[in-house]
Design an enzyme around this catalytic site. Structure first.
Site, mmCIF file in Angstrom:
data_model
loop_
_atom_site.group_PDB
_atom_site.id
_atom_site.type_symbol
_atom_site.label_atom_id
_atom_site.label_comp_id
_atom_site.label_asym_id
_atom_site.label_seq_id
_atom_site.Cartn_x
_atom_site.Cartn_y
_atom_site.Cartn_z
ATOM 1 N N ASP A 138 41.427 -60.805 86.678
ATOM 2 C CA ASP A 138 40.463 -61.779 87.188
ATOM 3 C C ASP A 138 39.089 -61.692 86.530
ATOM 4 O OD1 ASP A 138 39.508 -59.383 88.250
ATOM 5 O OD2 ASP A 138 40.339 -59.754 90.230
ATOM 6 N N GLU B 99 49.358 -59.864 87.510
ATOM 7 C CA GLU B 99 48.582 -59.602 88.727
ATOM 8 C C GLU B 99 48.043 -60.918 89.298
ATOM 9 O OE1 GLU B 99 45.874 -55.908 90.146
ATOM 10 O OE2 GLU B 99 44.812 -57.344 88.905
ATOM 11 N N HIS C 66 28.276 -45.888 86.722
ATOM 12 C CA HIS C 66 28.423 -47.090 85.909
ATOM 13 C C HIS C 66 27.221 -47.220 84.979
ATOM 14 C CE1 HIS C 66 29.094 -51.344 84.894
ATOM 15 N NE2 HIS C 66 30.317 -51.176 85.351
ATOM 16 N N ARG D 163 28.686 -56.475 91.920
ATOM 17 C CA ARG D 163 27.504 -57.323 91.887
ATOM 18 C C ARG D 163 27.011 -57.670 93.288
ATOM 19 N NH1 ARG D 163 26.318 -60.437 87.102
ATOM 20 N NH2 ARG D 163 27.595 -59.748 85.349
ATOM 21 N N HIS E 221 29.783 -50.367 91.729
ATOM 22 C CA HIS E 221 29.218 -51.219 90.672
ATOM 23 C C HIS E 221 29.189 -52.696 91.057
ATOM 24 C CE1 HIS E 221 33.501 -51.966 90.015
ATOM 25 N NE2 HIS E 221 33.159 -53.047 89.346
ATOM 26 N N GLU F 69 35.006 -62.724 90.279
ATOM 27 C CA GLU F 69 36.443 -62.524 90.138
ATOM 28 C C GLU F 69 37.285 -63.495 90.963
ATOM 29 O OE1 GLU F 69 34.512 -58.681 88.935
ATOM 30 O OE2 GLU F 69 34.240 -60.110 90.576
#
Length: 382
Positions: free
Chosen positions: A97, A119, A243, A212, A210, A133
């Site tokens: 994604d 997936e 990250h 957003r 990590h 995503e």
């Protein structure tokens, strides 16, 4: 003539899940394989390719520090299109994604090349979480010819969106194939502090963050929560592979300074991370892939998100959604540390995501799609 399958991927999570299939395609006498990396992630992507001994046929090298999602998508479109023209694949296979997936799927569709989505069918139900995503995978589903869904839940999501059930195959998740392959190698730690931690035998709280949607105040709260936990449980070792995004580091790391039992490392190569995952006592994460990997190793997982596109392990009881609220993080981790019965319940090794045979089912599904073989029975999660 054997069908030519072009696999396009760009980030470490994609590489982990697609690498076993790339190897199988290359070894197969039914297909020709062409491998394209976009380089959406750079160093971490290269590390996974090295573990699986993959040398890409094409590298679009789109990575740039600080570039926008629109700039990234534009580069993938521009640089992938001539490769599609040159290689003339019979299908383009994408995984997951990411922005690479959305751009490559549309680029193939515009060239009237069938898209195979590995997936397929994950859904959180919220177009803005995870961002971007959820939108990427929904866009990809619209142009996909063959949907390789990891679970029955993912298949059902697609069918509810009016996808033809005949184009959906439940394969199990290839991440389990990759995990079993890599954990078995027991690749060495390059950071000697991790080897020392393993030798010491201390309980380990493994943390990855990590997302957003957690940037800003929520991630500051994650940092404060980790400090509270480190101070409350000095016998535990908090390990944070940080990250590289400066937004993440500036929010979390200042809160962890001066703590003896907090170990901050650079991002780990996949082989090292799987070894650390096997070592961990508790996993605290906002990652998608870790939600699939950790339950197969019997690790309780606390997910710092409000929703998940991977509900199977939540239903099984090995994963719990707790959001990114500072106090909730402290409360839920503390409960796992202080309540042995609760820990035992969550650490029960239930694996609803795969049985290590996803690659076999993917190859059979491709063969069936091209009329050169029969598909295998769908994976049924335990």
């Amino acid at each position: 003539m054997r069908p030519r399958i072009m696999t396009v991927y760009g980030t470490r999570p994609e590489a982990i899940k697609v690498a076993p299939l790339v190897k199988a395609l290359r070894a197969s006498d039914q297909f020709e394989s062409v491998t394209v990396v976009t380089g959406q992630h750079r160093e971490m992507l290269d590390q996974v390719n090295e573990i699986f001994d993959i040398v890409p046929d094409h590298d679009l090298d789109v990575f740039a520090h600080g570039q926008t999602l629109n700039a990234l998508m534009a580069k993938v479109f521009e640089r992938l299109d001539p490769v599609l023209v040159e290689e003339q694949p019979d299908a383009v296979l994408v995984q997951g994604d990411t922005s690479t997936v959305a751009a490559a799927s549309l680029a193939a569709f515009y060239r009237q090349i069938p898209v195979v989505h590995l997936e397929a069918g994950l859904r959180s139900g919220d177009i803005s979480s995870p961002f971007p995503e959820e939108a990427n995978r929904k866009v990809t589903s619209q142009v996909t010819a063959l949907h390789l869904a990891p679970t029955e839940t993912s298949r059902d999501n697609l069918v509810r969106e009016a996808v033809d059930p005949a184009t959906v195959v439940v394969t199990g998740n290839t991440v389990i194939d990759a995990l079993l392959h890599t954990v078995g190698q027991k690749l060495p730690f390059t950071d000697e502090r991790l080897q020392q931690a393993e030798d010491a035998g201390r309980p380990v709280l493994l943390v990855t963050t990590h997302r957003r949607e957690n940037w800003g105040g929520a991630m500051e709260g994650v940092g404060r929560a980790l400090r509270t936990l480190a101070e409350r449980y000095p016998d535990h070792l908090v390990v944070l592979p940080a990250h590289r995004n400066p937004i993440v580091r500036e929010a979390v790391l200042p809160h962890l300074q001066g703590l003896e039992n907090v170990l901050v490392t650079e991002p780990l190569a996949y082989g090292e991370f799987t070894r650390l995952l096997a070592l961990a006592t508790i996993v605290l994460t906002d990652s998608g892939g870790v939600q699939e990997e950790a339950p197969s190793l019997g690790k309780p997982v606390l997910v710092m998100r409000e929703n998940t596109e991977r509900p199977e392990a939540v239903e099984a009881g090995t994963v719990k959604l707790i959001g990114a609220d500072e106090q909730r993080i402290v409360t839920e981790v503390s409960r796992l540390v202080d309540d042995p019965e609760h820990y035992a319940t969550m650490s029960n090794a239930v694996n609803p995501y795969g049985d290590g045979r996803a690659i076999e089912r993917c190859l059979a599904a491709l063969a069936h799609h091209f009329g050169i073989g029969e598909r295998l029975p769908d994976f049924v999660g335990r």
